[in-house]
Design a protein around this motif. Structure first.
Motif, short mmCIF file in Angstrom:
data_model
loop_
_atom_site.label_atom_id
_atom_site.label_comp_id
_atom_site.label_asym_id
_atom_site.label_seq_id
_atom_site.Cartn_x
_atom_site.Cartn_y
_atom_site.Cartn_z
N ALA A 158 0.81 -1.28 -0.12
CA ALA A 158 -0.07 -0.12 0.27
C ALA A 158 0.90 1.23 0.01
N ILE A 159 0.32 2.43 -0.20
CA ILE A 159 1.26 3.66 -0.37
C ILE A 159 0.18 4.83 0.49
N GLY A 160 0.71 5.40 1.30
CA GLY A 160 -0.18 6.45 1.93
C GLY A 160 0.57 7.52 2.31
N GLY A 161 -0.14 8.61 2.71
CA GLY A 161 0.73 9.65 3.78
C GLY A 161 -0.43 10.79 4.08
N ALA A 162 -0.09 11.90 4.76
CA ALA A 162 -0.89 12.95 5.16
C ALA A 162 -0.52 14.26 4.60
N SER A 163 -1.56 14.79 4.14
CA SER A 163 -1.62 16.12 3.61
C SER A 163 -0.72 16.28 2.42
N ALA A 164 0.42 17.01 2.20
CA ALA A 164 1.22 16.72 1.18
C ALA A 164 1.59 15.47 0.73
N GLY A 165 1.92 14.53 1.90
CA GLY A 165 2.02 13.26 1.66
C GLY A 165 1.04 12.41 1.28
N GLY A 166 -0.12 12.92 1.47
CA GLY A 166 -1.19 12.28 0.86
C GLY A 166 -1.59 12.62 -0.73
N GLY A 167 -1.22 13.77 -1.00
CA GLY A 167 -1.07 14.15 -2.13
C GLY A 167 -0.01 13.58 -3.05
N LEU A 168 1.19 13.41 -2.62
CA LEU A 168 2.16 12.55 -3.25
C LEU A 168 1.62 11.20 -3.36
N ALA A 169 0.98 10.42 -2.48
CA ALA A 169 0.47 9.10 -2.35
C ALA A 169 -0.46 8.90 -3.68
N ALA A 170 -1.45 9.99 -3.98
CA ALA A 170 -2.32 9.92 -4.69
C ALA A 170 -1.70 10.03 -6.25
N ALA A 171 -0.85 10.87 -6.46
CA ALA A 171 0.09 11.16 -7.60
C ALA A 171 0.83 9.78 -7.85
#
Length: 323
Positions: A158-171
């Protein structure tokens, strides 16, 4: 119009403890230094995780670019092969580090019983797009190709992150789908920073973005990442995932956000579009919660957040996952 009267009562007092930050090219260096100082002071109260072994690695970076620093966390009491989470720290694309997310990574590895690889991607504006997402992809590919030595199950990454980390995970989810080299089972997006157009919308939400991460900070973060003004044409979906025209074929997704978070509407819209594209998606909106509300650990809304996130991640990474 102020939104303070809408803040969950258990989250109100914490607002007065967060210093107001003005992010500009002139203040960025000092803001980074201040955050590092606060983190160093916080280390004195860090809980121990005796069931987790941590190690540093420098993995091959994007072609022609420096190696990528990653922190790897492995549970010692869980039978291998392990599921794995590539974790990406937040900070508006301009702040933060894998080290500053150490407690988060250890907690996830311990609570879920999974390997966690936390990425120290290069920050903007020194490294604009595509540097940060390519660093994350390099770390993901290293995790996948070194799965045997890490004791990781390649069918449960899985990939994940919060805030900008979530944005990078989605990208990163889009990039992994389109390159077809690393199969993913799940996207774990915590109040993700997805859409540069939020900066320029003619009709902004009247009650979001007053606290912690404001519209002004958001503009600066997107300017730094994109190297130009946000909201214009021809922005890559690998920079701002909400720009993607097609979301079909992405892995199952979890998204959560506070009702007073600047990212509220872009997160709801991304979840709606994922569902329309046939992607199994779980969305949670927490009333009275601003960006980063989960830092107030004893609030009931934070406890609900922890239950929801851990339940979703455990289910997604179980051998019989079917979110």
């Amino acid at each position: 119009m102020t939104s303070r009267h809408l803040v969950d009562p258990e989250l109100v007092d914490a607002l007065d403890q967060f210093p107001a930050i003005q992010l500009t090219a002139e203040t960025l260096k000092q803001v980074r230094a201040t955050i590092q100082t606060v983190f160093a002071e916080h280390l004195a109260t860090v809980p121990e995780f005796p069931d987790i072994v941590a190690a540093e690695h420098h993995v091959p970076g994007p072609e022609g670019e420096p190696d990528v620093h990653v922190l790897v966390y492995l549970p010692t009491v869980v039978k291998k092969p392990l599921p794995a989470l590539l974790w990406i720290h937040g900070g508006g694309y301009i702040l933060g580090s894998a080290t500053e997310d150490d407690i988060t990574a250890r907690s996830l590895a311990s609570d879920i019983g999974c390997a966690v690889v936390s990425v120290d991607y290069r920050l903007a504006p020194e490294t604009p797009h595509p540097g940060p997402v390519e660093d994350c992809y390099a770390a993901l590919k290293w995790l996948y190709t070194h799965a045997n030595e890490l004791g990781v199950d390649t069918t449960r990454i899985a990939i994940g992150g919060a805030s900008a980390g979530g944005g990078l995970a989605a990208a990163l989810g889009l990039l992994a789908r389109d390159r077809g080299e690393v199969p993913l089972v799940f996207q774990f997006l915590i109040f993700p920073m997805l859409d540069d157009r939020t900066v320029t919308t003619p009709d902004p939400h009247p009650y979001t973005g007053e606290f912690i991460w404001t519209a002004e900070s958001n503009r600066f973060g997107w300017q730094a990442l994109l190297g130009r003004e946000p909201g214009g044409p021809d922005i890559s979906p690998y920079a701002a995932a909400a720009r993607a025209e097609h979301l079909e074929g992405l892995p199952s997704t979890f998204i959560c956000v506070g009702a007073l978070d600047l990212f509220l509407e872009e997160n709801i819209e991304y979840a709606r579009r994922l569902l329309r594209a046939g992607v199994p998606t779980e969305l949670h909106v927490y009333p009275g919660a601003y960006h980063g509300f989960n830092m107030v650990i004893n609030a009931q809304v934070t406890q609900a957040y922890h239950r929801d996130t851990l339940t979703a991640l455990k289910r997604a990474l179980s051998p019989s996952s079917s979110l």
